[in-house]
Scaffold this motif. Sequence first.
Motif, PDB file in Angstrom:
ATOM      1  N   MET A 122      -6.591   7.261 -11.682  1.00 48.60           N
ATOM      2  CA  MET A 122      -5.704   6.329 -10.979  1.00 48.60           C
ATOM      3  C   MET A 122      -6.078   4.917 -11.395  1.00 48.60           C
ATOM      4  SD  MET A 122      -4.892   5.842  -6.882  1.00 48.60           S
ATOM      5  CE  MET A 122      -6.457   5.080  -6.404  1.00 48.60           C
ATOM      6  N   MET A 123      -5.081   4.077 -11.563  1.00 49.20           N
ATOM      7  CA  MET A 123      -5.363   2.703 -11.971  1.00 49.20           C
ATOM      8  C   MET A 123      -4.295   1.746 -11.478  1.00 49.20           C
ATOM      9  SD  MET A 123      -4.652   3.317 -16.052  1.00 49.20           S
ATOM     10  CE  MET A 123      -4.695   1.604 -16.562  1.00 49.20           C
ATOM     11  N   MET A 124      -4.743   0.546 -11.149  1.00 46.39           N
ATOM     12  CA  MET A 124      -3.850  -0.555 -10.851  1.00 46.39           C
ATOM     13  C   MET A 124      -3.524  -1.282 -12.152  1.00 46.39           C
ATOM     14  SD  MET A 124      -5.247  -2.138  -7.235  1.00 46.39           S
ATOM     15  CE  MET A 124      -6.967  -2.214  -7.716  1.00 46.39           C
ATOM     16  N   PRO A 125      -2.517  -2.131 -12.154  1.00 46.99           N
ATOM     17  CA  PRO A 125      -2.234  -2.925 -13.352  1.00 46.99           C
ATOM     18  C   PRO A 125      -3.374  -3.891 -13.615  1.00 46.99           C
ATOM     19  CG  PRO A 125      -0.928  -3.696 -11.499  1.00 46.99           C
ATOM     20  CD  PRO A 125      -1.573  -2.418 -11.059  1.00 46.99           C
ATOM     21  N   PRO A 126      -3.491  -4.415 -14.844  1.00 44.17           N
ATOM     22  CA  PRO A 126      -4.585  -5.332 -15.152  1.00 44.17           C
ATOM     23  C   PRO A 126      -4.500  -6.633 -14.364  1.00 44.17           C
ATOM     24  CG  PRO A 126      -3.001  -5.244 -16.957  1.00 44.17           C
ATOM     25  CD  PRO A 126      -2.620  -4.164 -16.009  1.00 44.17           C
ATOM     26  N   TYR A 127      -5.596  -6.952 -13.673  1.00 43.28           N
ATOM     27  CA  TYR A 127      -5.678  -8.217 -12.937  1.00 43.28           C
ATOM     28  C   TYR A 127      -7.145  -8.579 -12.773  1.00 43.28           C
ATOM     29  CZ  TYR A 127      -7.483  -6.141  -8.636  1.00 43.28           C
ATOM     30  OH  TYR A 127      -8.288  -5.516  -7.717  1.00 43.28           O
ATOM     31  N   HIS A 128      -7.401  -9.854 -12.537  1.00 42.55           N
ATOM     32  CA  HIS A 128      -8.751 -10.307 -12.218  1.00 42.55           C
ATOM     33  C   HIS A 128      -8.622 -11.544 -11.349  1.00 42.55           C
ATOM     34  CE1 HIS A 128     -13.066 -10.907 -12.576  1.00 42.55           C
ATOM     35  NE2 HIS A 128     -12.829 -12.189 -12.823  1.00 42.55           N
ATOM     36  N   GLY A 129      -9.077 -11.427 -10.117  1.00 41.87           N
ATOM     37  CA  GLY A 129      -8.937 -12.545  -9.203  1.00 41.87           C
ATOM     38  C   GLY A 129      -7.486 -12.834  -8.872  1.00 41.87           C
TER      39      GLY A 129
ATOM     40  N   MET B 253      -2.141   8.301 -12.359  1.00 41.86           N
ATOM     41  CA  MET B 253      -1.439   7.844 -11.164  1.00 41.86           C
ATOM     42  C   MET B 253      -1.442   6.321 -11.180  1.00 41.86           C
ATOM     43  SD  MET B 253      -2.402   8.306  -7.099  1.00 41.86           S
ATOM     44  CE  MET B 253      -1.517   9.832  -6.772  1.00 41.86           C
ATOM     45  N   ILE B 254      -0.271   5.718 -11.099  1.00 45.53           N
ATOM     46  CA  ILE B 254      -0.162   4.267 -11.005  1.00 45.53           C
ATOM     47  C   ILE B 254      -0.311   3.869  -9.545  1.00 45.53           C
ATOM     48  CG2 ILE B 254       1.343   2.275 -11.298  1.00 45.53           C
ATOM     49  CD1 ILE B 254       2.681   3.691 -13.608  1.00 45.53           C
ATOM     50  N   GLN B 255      -1.250   2.959  -9.272  1.00 45.31           N
ATOM     51  CA  GLN B 255      -1.440   2.464  -7.914  1.00 45.31           C
ATOM     52  C   GLN B 255      -0.729   1.123  -7.774  1.00 45.31           C
ATOM     53  OE1 GLN B 255      -5.501   1.874  -6.626  1.00 45.31           O
ATOM     54  NE2 GLN B 255      -4.905   1.529  -4.510  1.00 45.31           N
ATOM     55  N   ASP B 256       0.298   1.111  -6.957  1.00 43.30           N
ATOM     56  CA  ASP B 256       1.081  -0.093  -6.702  1.00 43.30           C
ATOM     57  C   ASP B 256       0.638  -0.645  -5.353  1.00 43.30           C
ATOM     58  OD1 ASP B 256       2.951  -2.076  -6.479  1.00 43.30           O
ATOM     59  OD2 ASP B 256       4.693  -0.748  -6.364  1.00 43.30           O
ATOM     60  N   ALA B 257      -0.388  -1.500  -5.385  1.00 49.33           N
ATOM     61  CA  ALA B 257      -0.997  -2.004  -4.158  1.00 49.33           C
ATOM     62  C   ALA B 257      -1.031  -3.525  -4.157  1.00 49.33           C
ATOM     63  CB  ALA B 257      -2.419  -1.461  -4.021  1.00 49.33           C
TER      64      ALA B 257
ATOM     65  N   LEU C 121       5.151  -4.796  -9.730  1.00 51.01           N
ATOM     66  CA  LEU C 121       5.517  -3.622 -10.522  1.00 51.01           C
ATOM     67  C   LEU C 121       6.936  -3.207 -10.131  1.00 51.01           C
ATOM     68  CD1 LEU C 121       2.218  -1.507 -10.317  1.00 51.01           C
ATOM     69  CD2 LEU C 121       3.069  -2.794 -12.286  1.00 51.01           C
ATOM     70  N   PRO C 122       7.942  -3.840 -10.708  1.00 53.53           N
ATOM     71  CA  PRO C 122       9.313  -3.506 -10.339  1.00 53.53           C
ATOM     72  C   PRO C 122       9.669  -2.081 -10.743  1.00 53.53           C
ATOM     73  CG  PRO C 122       9.276  -4.980 -12.226  1.00 53.53           C
ATOM     74  CD  PRO C 122       7.865  -4.893 -11.728  1.00 53.53           C
ATOM     75  N   VAL C 123      10.623  -1.512 -10.052  1.00 52.21           N
ATOM     76  CA  VAL C 123      11.006  -0.128 -10.308  1.00 52.21           C
ATOM     77  C   VAL C 123      11.395   0.108 -11.767  1.00 52.21           C
ATOM     78  CG1 VAL C 123      12.733   1.638  -9.784  1.00 52.21           C
ATOM     79  CG2 VAL C 123      11.575   0.429  -7.928  1.00 52.21           C
ATOM     80  N   PRO C 124      12.178  -0.764 -12.406  1.00 48.93           N
ATOM     81  CA  PRO C 124      12.518  -0.501 -13.809  1.00 48.93           C
ATOM     82  C   PRO C 124      11.288  -0.359 -14.711  1.00 48.93           C
ATOM     83  CG  PRO C 124      13.981  -2.161 -12.921  1.00 48.93           C
ATOM     84  CD  PRO C 124      12.913  -1.944 -11.891  1.00 48.93           C
TER      85      PRO C 124
ATOM     86  N   LYS D  31       2.418  10.196 -14.564  1.00 52.23           N
ATOM     87  CA  LYS D  31       3.107  11.245 -13.819  1.00 52.23           C
ATOM     88  C   LYS D  31       3.175  10.986 -12.323  1.00 52.23           C
ATOM     89  CE  LYS D  31       1.583  14.743 -17.182  1.00 52.23           C
ATOM     90  NZ  LYS D  31       2.915  15.054 -17.715  1.00 52.23           N
ATOM     91  N   LEU D  32       2.236  10.203 -11.796  1.00 56.50           N
ATOM     92  CA  LEU D  32       2.143  10.022 -10.357  1.00 56.50           C
ATOM     93  C   LEU D  32       2.187   8.545  -9.986  1.00 56.50           C
ATOM     94  CD1 LEU D  32      -0.236  12.367 -11.257  1.00 56.50           C
ATOM     95  CD2 LEU D  32       0.058  12.815  -8.827  1.00 56.50           C
ATOM     96  N   PHE D  33       2.634   8.283  -8.765  1.00 59.05           N
ATOM     97  CA  PHE D  33       2.816   6.910  -8.309  1.00 59.05           C
ATOM     98  C   PHE D  33       2.369   6.803  -6.860  1.00 59.05           C
ATOM     99  CE2 PHE D  33       5.682   7.851 -11.684  1.00 59.05           C
ATOM    100  CZ  PHE D  33       5.725   6.713 -12.460  1.00 59.05           C
TER     101      PHE D  33
END
Length: 303
Positions: A103-110, A135-139, A146-149, A162-164
């Motif tokens: 599972m991972m969130m998109p790249p960010y720092h601070g 699994m994409i974590q949209d938090a 992370l828009p739906v498109p 595969k997972l969200f």
Amino acid sequence: MAKYEGIWPVAPVSFNDDGSVDYDGMRRILDCMVDQGVDGICILANFSEQFLISDAEREELTRVSIEHVAGRVPVIVTISHYATPIAVERAQLAKDLGAAMVMMMPPYHGALLKGTAEQTFEQFARVGDVGIPIMIQDAPLSGVDLPVPLLVRMAREIEMVKLFKIECPRAAAKLRTLIAEGGDAIEGPFDGEEAITLLADLDAGATGSMTSAMIPDQIKPVLTHWKAGDRAAATAAYARILPAVNHENRQCGFLSAKAVMVEGGVIKSEFSRHPIPALHPATRAMLLDLVRPLDPVALRWGK
């Protein structure tokens, strides 16, 4: 039938009172979770206090957890990092050790370093090359939109996505749109955030939930009844747990599961590393007052 469904809670990390990692306690946490009938376990997530552990501890916790679970349930390893090579390295380690997915969130720092849509796509694609389901974590913690498109594009163009796990504001609306626009590419639509929006998210089409490890055995009936088509029973089961879930979500956060597990003899300490403060005694007492009537496994597992 959905390929990915059920309750896949996040395992907390056990610390000793001196702040060192309690690996024996970690094994007991995992055993307790398996005994609660969970469908999978996630490790090293935000509710595992992943931002308070070293890289060496992370690697050892990954190894200890996967080896100890030993295939009893699938294990998800959280691998989020701003640097794509490090995320890839973490994914490879998880795969080599036998994890079911990452599972991972998109790249960010601070607050200011945030990946663009294209950079986010590229990072997930690079991790996808490792060959382990993602699994994409949209938090909200990432602060990255992370828009739906974009999510649908990743699901369709990156085979391993595969997972969200959708736990942003108005999660149900986003899940509903994601499922409608992504179709069969959305193999595992999950919710999170301690199940605080679970009923609405199930109504939107979620097939699973990633909660904390506090009371997953008491939350699971909500999903079971919903899957069986018994909305009334699901609603009643949800109403029963909602005060405890609300108190966890709004007052206690990731310290809740450890407080319950200390009371239940699962682990010895609910210590969290500085700068995280301990729960206020009154807040902790109310948590236990709300949890005790539910009689969860975690509250009696070690007694």
